[in-house]
Scaffold this active site. Structure first.
Site, PDB file in Angstrom:
ATOM      1  N   TYR A  71       0.848  -1.192   0.000  1.00  0.00           N
ATOM      2  CA  TYR A  71       0.000   0.000   0.000  1.00  0.00           C
ATOM      3  C   TYR A  71       0.886   1.245   0.000  1.00  0.00           C
ATOM      4  O   TYR A  71       2.024   1.214   0.447  1.00  0.00           O
ATOM      5  CB  TYR A  71      -1.015   0.015   1.140  1.00  0.00           C
ATOM      6  CG  TYR A  71      -0.520  -0.140   2.565  1.00  0.00           C
ATOM      7  CD1 TYR A  71       0.234   0.858   3.185  1.00  0.00           C
ATOM      8  CD2 TYR A  71      -0.864  -1.261   3.306  1.00  0.00           C
ATOM      9  CE1 TYR A  71       0.648   0.724   4.502  1.00  0.00           C
ATOM     10  CE2 TYR A  71      -0.455  -1.404   4.633  1.00  0.00           C
ATOM     11  CZ  TYR A  71       0.296  -0.398   5.223  1.00  0.00           C
ATOM     12  OH  TYR A  71       0.698  -0.533   6.522  1.00  0.00           O
ATOM     13  N   CYS A  72       0.346   2.318  -0.564  1.00  0.00           N
ATOM     14  CA  CYS A  72       1.084   3.583  -0.729  1.00  0.00           C
ATOM     15  C   CYS A  72       2.470   3.347  -1.330  1.00  0.00           C
ATOM     16  O   CYS A  72       3.490   3.731  -0.754  1.00  0.00           O
ATOM     17  CB  CYS A  72       1.197   4.319   0.602  1.00  0.00           C
ATOM     18  SG  CYS A  72       1.645   6.065   0.441  1.00  0.00           S
ATOM     19  N   PRO A  73       2.531   2.691  -2.505  1.00  0.00           N
ATOM     20  CA  PRO A  73       3.830   2.375  -3.100  1.00  0.00           C
ATOM     21  C   PRO A  73       4.566   3.627  -3.581  1.00  0.00           C
ATOM     22  O   PRO A  73       3.953   4.606  -3.988  1.00  0.00           O
ATOM     23  CB  PRO A  73       3.459   1.467  -4.280  1.00  0.00           C
ATOM     24  CG  PRO A  73       2.071   1.899  -4.662  1.00  0.00           C
ATOM     25  CD  PRO A  73       1.411   2.272  -3.365  1.00  0.00           C
TER      26      PRO A  73
END
Length: 281
Positions: A149-151
């Site tokens: 997540y949130c790469p």
């Protein structure tokens, strides 16, 4: 190859604000308002460069793009059913999970006359984490972990499993480089929460913005990766030691009366932003 960020860590003085033990009542909106306050006072020279450490309990922090999900309300309903508070932050990126096993650190620096290149800010945080974790003799990479997540290009990982993400915010001559470090708990369980959030918020609908396809096993906590008990408290000790080893003078200084006024202003802005961005409940 990431640039060496040591020069930004070598400040003459570091102001320390440790808010890791404020407990469940400490709201994440307050944190982002505090960082904006510190950016302003550091940028104006009122404050020395600052390291702030903080923890929030059971909170999902959304990015602006997350608020454009076609079924945002359904996604938020899912998170609330799981016991999470939901806020929208004022810096870039996408949804992340914060809980008592996640240490957040902000390095707040004055922007030099020529301007600090955005990668130098990221590199400084990367270097700090490398030093803190050096005793474990693991290679820490800074690269995008697809499926997390949130790469981003400064995801921090060990053996291709992400344990931290870095973001930046610049305001009024100050720079806040912010990181979340998953110290303990299950990285894949946190990732699954965000996977389910996107599932509920998208319902397979096509969108212009491409949201990440979360693969929970791409994420892990440091306790899982190092196979030892890592806590927020146990990370704080080497964090402070590393800053001191740069030769800096460390001082624990609370917000001044002027900063408290700035904080009230920035907190009101956060409340206003969240009121506009999130559907009414």
């Amino acid at each position: 190859m990431k640039e060496n960020g040591s020069s930004l860590l070598a400040q003459a003085k570091w102001r320390i604000i440790d808010q890791t033990s404020l407990g469940p009542a400490f709201d994440a909106m307050q944190s982002f308002a505090i960082d904006d306050t510190l950016c302003t006072s550091v940028g104006s020279g009122e404050s020395d460069s600052t390291m702030r450490a903080w923890v929030h309990h059971n909170t999902v922090v959304l990015g602006i793009q997350d608020t454009r999900l076609p079924y945002l309300q359904d996604g938020i309903d899912y998170l609330k059913e799981q016991g999470y508070r939901v806020i929208v932050r004022n810096s870039g990126g996408l949804a992340v999970v914060l809980d008592e096993g996640v240490l957040n650190v902000s390095l707040i620096l004055p922007d030099a006359e020529k301007g600090i290149d955005i990668n130098r800010g990221y590199d400084a945080m990367y270097k700090l984490i490398q030093r803190i974790l050096a005793p474990y003799n693991k290679t820490i990479e800074a690269k995008e972990i697809v499926g997390s997540y949130c790469p981003g290009s400064y995801d921090l990982s060990i053996n291709n499993r992400k344990f931290a993400g870095i973001s930046q915010r610049r305001i009024r001559g100050g720079i806040a480089v912010q990181i979340y470090l998953c110290a303990s708990g299950s990285g894949s369980q946190r990732a699954n929460v965000i996977r389910q959030f996107y599932s509920a918020g998208l319902k397979n609908e096509e969108t212009k913005f491409v949201y990440p396809v979360i693969v929970p096993d791409t994420m892990a906590s440091l306790s899982e990766l190092l196979q030892t008990d890592i806590t927020v408290s146990s990370l704080m000790i080497p964090l402070l030691k590393t800053l001191k080893e740069t030769g800096a003078q460390l001082s624990a200084i609370p917000l001044s009366s002027h900063e408290m006024q700035l904080f009230d202003y920035h907190l009101e802005r956060m409340h206003s932003r969240n009121k506009k961005a999130l559907p009414p409940f």
